[in-house]
Every structure is written in structure tokens, then in C-alpha cells.
Scaffold this active site. Structure first.
Site, PDB file in Angstrom:
ATOM      1  N   CYS A  98      -2.013  16.062  13.184  1.00 23.09           N
ATOM      2  CA  CYS A  98      -1.265  15.416  12.202  1.00 23.09           C
ATOM      3  C   CYS A  98       0.471  15.998  12.173  1.00 23.09           C
ATOM      4  O   CYS A  98       0.637  17.160  12.038  1.00 23.09           O
ATOM      5  CB  CYS A  98      -1.683  15.676  10.734  1.00 23.09           C
ATOM      6  SG  CYS A  98      -0.535  15.150   9.304  1.00 23.09           S
ATOM      7  N   GLU A  99       1.339  15.027  12.370  1.00 21.03           N
ATOM      8  CA  GLU A  99       2.690  15.456  12.463  1.00 21.03           C
ATOM      9  C   GLU A  99       3.112  16.014  11.087  1.00 21.03           C
ATOM     10  O   GLU A  99       4.328  16.614  11.048  1.00 21.03           O
ATOM     11  CB  GLU A  99       3.606  14.300  13.195  1.00 21.03           C
ATOM     12  CG  GLU A  99       3.660  13.087  11.804  1.00 21.03           C
ATOM     13  CD  GLU A  99       4.548  12.035  12.338  1.00 21.03           C
ATOM     14  OE1 GLU A  99       5.166  11.345  11.743  1.00 21.03           O
ATOM     15  OE2 GLU A  99       4.460  11.990  13.669  1.00 21.03           O
ATOM     16  N   HIS A 100       2.441  15.883   9.832  1.00 20.63           N
ATOM     17  CA  HIS A 100       2.839  16.202   8.491  1.00 20.63           C
ATOM     18  C   HIS A 100       2.480  17.648   8.180  1.00 20.63           C
ATOM     19  O   HIS A 100       3.337  18.223   7.644  1.00 20.63           O
ATOM     20  CB  HIS A 100       2.402  15.181   7.579  1.00 20.63           C
ATOM     21  CG  HIS A 100       2.913  13.732   7.824  1.00 20.63           C
ATOM     22  ND1 HIS A 100       2.075  12.800   7.769  1.00 20.63           N
ATOM     23  CD2 HIS A 100       3.956  13.493   8.035  1.00 20.63           C
ATOM     24  CE1 HIS A 100       2.645  11.631   7.831  1.00 20.63           C
ATOM     25  NE2 HIS A 100       3.930  11.985   8.155  1.00 20.63           N
ATOM     26  N   HIS A 101       1.330  18.037   8.730  1.00 20.72           N
ATOM     27  CA  HIS A 101       0.936  19.260   8.598  1.00 20.72           C
ATOM     28  C   HIS A 101       0.395  20.078   9.688  1.00 20.72           C
ATOM     29  O   HIS A 101      -0.123  21.152   9.606  1.00 20.72           O
ATOM     30  CB  HIS A 101      -0.530  19.079   7.407  1.00 20.72           C
ATOM     31  CG  HIS A 101      -0.124  18.424   6.247  1.00 20.72           C
ATOM     32  ND1 HIS A 101      -0.615  16.937   6.190  1.00 20.72           N
ATOM     33  CD2 HIS A 101       0.373  18.723   4.918  1.00 20.72           C
ATOM     34  CE1 HIS A 101      -0.030  16.587   4.951  1.00 20.72           C
ATOM     35  NE2 HIS A 101       0.451  17.537   4.328  1.00 20.72           N
ATOM     36  N   GLN A 139      -2.052   8.643  12.996  1.00 19.84           N
ATOM     37  CA  GLN A 139      -2.866   7.384  13.746  1.00 19.84           C
ATOM     38  C   GLN A 139      -2.241   6.200  14.162  1.00 19.84           C
ATOM     39  O   GLN A 139      -2.651   5.536  15.179  1.00 19.84           O
ATOM     40  CB  GLN A 139      -4.403   7.354  12.878  1.00 19.84           C
ATOM     41  CG  GLN A 139      -5.333   6.576  13.649  1.00 19.84           C
ATOM     42  CD  GLN A 139      -6.756   6.621  13.008  1.00 19.84           C
ATOM     43  OE1 GLN A 139      -6.867   7.455  12.235  1.00 19.84           O
ATOM     44  NE2 GLN A 139      -7.377   5.487  13.189  1.00 19.84           N
ATOM     45  N   HIS A 167      -9.317  12.936   9.534  1.00 19.63           N
ATOM     46  CA  HIS A 167      -7.921  13.741   9.452  1.00 19.63           C
ATOM     47  C   HIS A 167      -8.205  14.939   8.926  1.00 19.63           C
ATOM     48  O   HIS A 167      -8.786  14.889   7.660  1.00 19.63           O
ATOM     49  CB  HIS A 167      -7.086  13.097   8.917  1.00 19.63           C
ATOM     50  CG  HIS A 167      -6.443  11.876   9.675  1.00 19.63           C
ATOM     51  ND1 HIS A 167      -5.088  11.494  10.268  1.00 19.63           N
ATOM     52  CD2 HIS A 167      -6.945  10.435  10.015  1.00 19.63           C
ATOM     53  CE1 HIS A 167      -4.931  10.384  10.784  1.00 19.63           C
ATOM     54  NE2 HIS A 167      -6.351   9.962  10.849  1.00 19.63           N
ATOM     55  N   CYS A 169      -5.982  17.027   7.785  1.00 19.78           N
ATOM     56  CA  CYS A 169      -5.209  17.183   6.653  1.00 19.78           C
ATOM     57  C   CYS A 169      -5.677  16.547   5.248  1.00 19.78           C
ATOM     58  O   CYS A 169      -5.558  17.191   4.106  1.00 19.78           O
ATOM     59  CB  CYS A 169      -3.791  16.673   6.925  1.00 19.78           C
ATOM     60  SG  CYS A 169      -3.980  14.831   7.239  1.00 19.78           S
TER      61      CYS A 169
END
Length: 210
Positions: A98-101, A139, A167, A169
Site C-alpha cells: 500500500c502506498e499510504h502505509h 488496488q 489489505h 493496512c
């Protein structure tokens, strides 16, 4: 969720970025800083080699930035005995981050297409999934990139991609709900806006399981 290639953002590869890449030493120093930040000692025996190991692991986990889907799809086999029906490669396992976490995403991809002038080696479709999965992702964007790469290289009469994934996250942090599956799809050509073809695709993905 329908991943429309024309509207979803698409990640650019390293060729589109001109910024200086940090050295290995700088990357390892950053890992040591994070270890200290969480409250541990990067100099203790169990952690002293962790920065080196982590940087080496990231080279593999994110190797997709240095690979080309177009190159993988560059060879098309035209001698298919007149076959023109759908080709489905099902249950392609993948993991991403995940690019956020920067925590794992794990799932499967299903790809079907109607050949136009030939077919591509089946392993190449799995490699395309791997190339884009081994980048920082959402995704939705992963789905769009896979659709875009296959569409651009093969120009099939129709293409369908379905991705289902869990996910971490969502499972490991925040709401902490395990076992939740997210599904995204992308359709072009004969599959787009054609409910019969989409149902056929879903049936082929789901219907032949033991």
C-alpha cells in the site's frame, strides 16, 4: 469497482523521474533512523545488520520499478490454429504494498482477453501483474496499470481484469478487520458495457472451481 483506464491515475516508471536516487548507504542510514525512532537500538546484535538486510529486501520487493511490461508483452504468437475465443489466466497470486502505509497487499488477479492477431505467452501475463504489483500501489491503480499495459501492447478485441485482495493496512492497523476482500475490475472492447461477456468472464473465474 470498475477501474477505468482513462480516468484512474497511472504511476510513472523510473524513466519519468529525474531526481537523484539515494545511495545504498543513505538508504541504510534511513532504516537506522527509523529503528531509533520506534524506540530500539540499531546497534544491538539483533539489529545491527537489519538496515543492510532491509535495503536488500526492498530491492526485490519493489523491483517492478526497474522492469518493463511492454518488453514482456513484446512477443506475440500468431500461429494459433484460427483460435479466436477468450483466453483466461486465472488465480495469478501477487503481493504488493500500500502506498499510504507501505504494508502488504495480498491477492489474486484474473485476466481474460479476446486475441486480435495472436496470443502472448501465458507466463507473460503473470509477469505483468508482478511488475506493477512490485511497486507502491493502490488496488485501483494496479488494476488500471495492468489493463493499460495489456491493451497497449496486444490491442485485444476485448480485455477483462479482476483483482481481489486483502489489505494489511486494514487488517493490521486502523479498523483492524481481517479477511476483508476488495475487488476491482477493468473491462475494454467486447467486455466493456456488455453484460453477457462480463457474466461469462465471472462464470469462468468462479464457476469451474472444485
Amino acid at each position: 469497482m470498475d477501474a477505468a483506464v482513462s480516468t484512474l491515475p497511472v504511476h510513472k516508471g523510473p524513466e519519468a523521474r529525474r531526481r537523484r536516487r539515494p545511495t545504498r548507504e543513505e538508504a541504510e542510514a534511513a532504516v537506522r533512523t527509523l529503528i531509533e525512532w520506534v524506540g530500539d537500538d540499531p546497534g544491538r546484535e539483533g539489529l545491527v545488520d537489519t538496515p543492510r538486510r532491509m535495503v536488500k529486501a526492498w530491492e526485490d520487493l519493489f523491483r517492478g520499478y526497474h522492469l518493463s511490461a511492454a518488453e514482456e508483452l513484446g512477443t506475440v504468437f500468431e500461429e494459433v490454429g484460427g483460435y479466436g475465443d477468450v483466453v483466461l489466466v486465472r488465480d495469478i497470486p501477487f503481493f504488493s504494498h500500500c502506498e499510504h502505509h507501505i504494508v502488504p497487499i495480498m491477492g489474486k488477479a484474473h485476466i481474460a482477453y479476446y486475441p486480435r492477431e495472436g496470443v502472448v505467452g501465458l507466463s507473460k501475463l503473470a509477469r505483468v501483474v508482478d511488475i506493477y504489483a512490485r511497486r507502491l500501489q493502490t488496488q485501483e491503480n494496479l488494476t488500471a496499470e495492468i489493463v493499460g499495459a495489456i491493451e497497449a501492447s496486444l490491442k485485444p478485441r476485448g480485455l477483462a481484469v479482476l483483482i481481489e485482495a486483502e489489505h494489511m493496512c486494514m487488517a493490521m492497523r486502523g479498523i483492524q478487520k481481517q479477511g476483508v476482500s476488495t475487488v476491482t475490475t477493468g473491462f475494454t472492447g467486447l467486455f466493456k458495457d456488455n453484460a453477457t461477456e462480463q457474466v461469462r468472464f465471472m462464470t469462468m473465474v468462479r464457476g469451474f472451481r472444485a
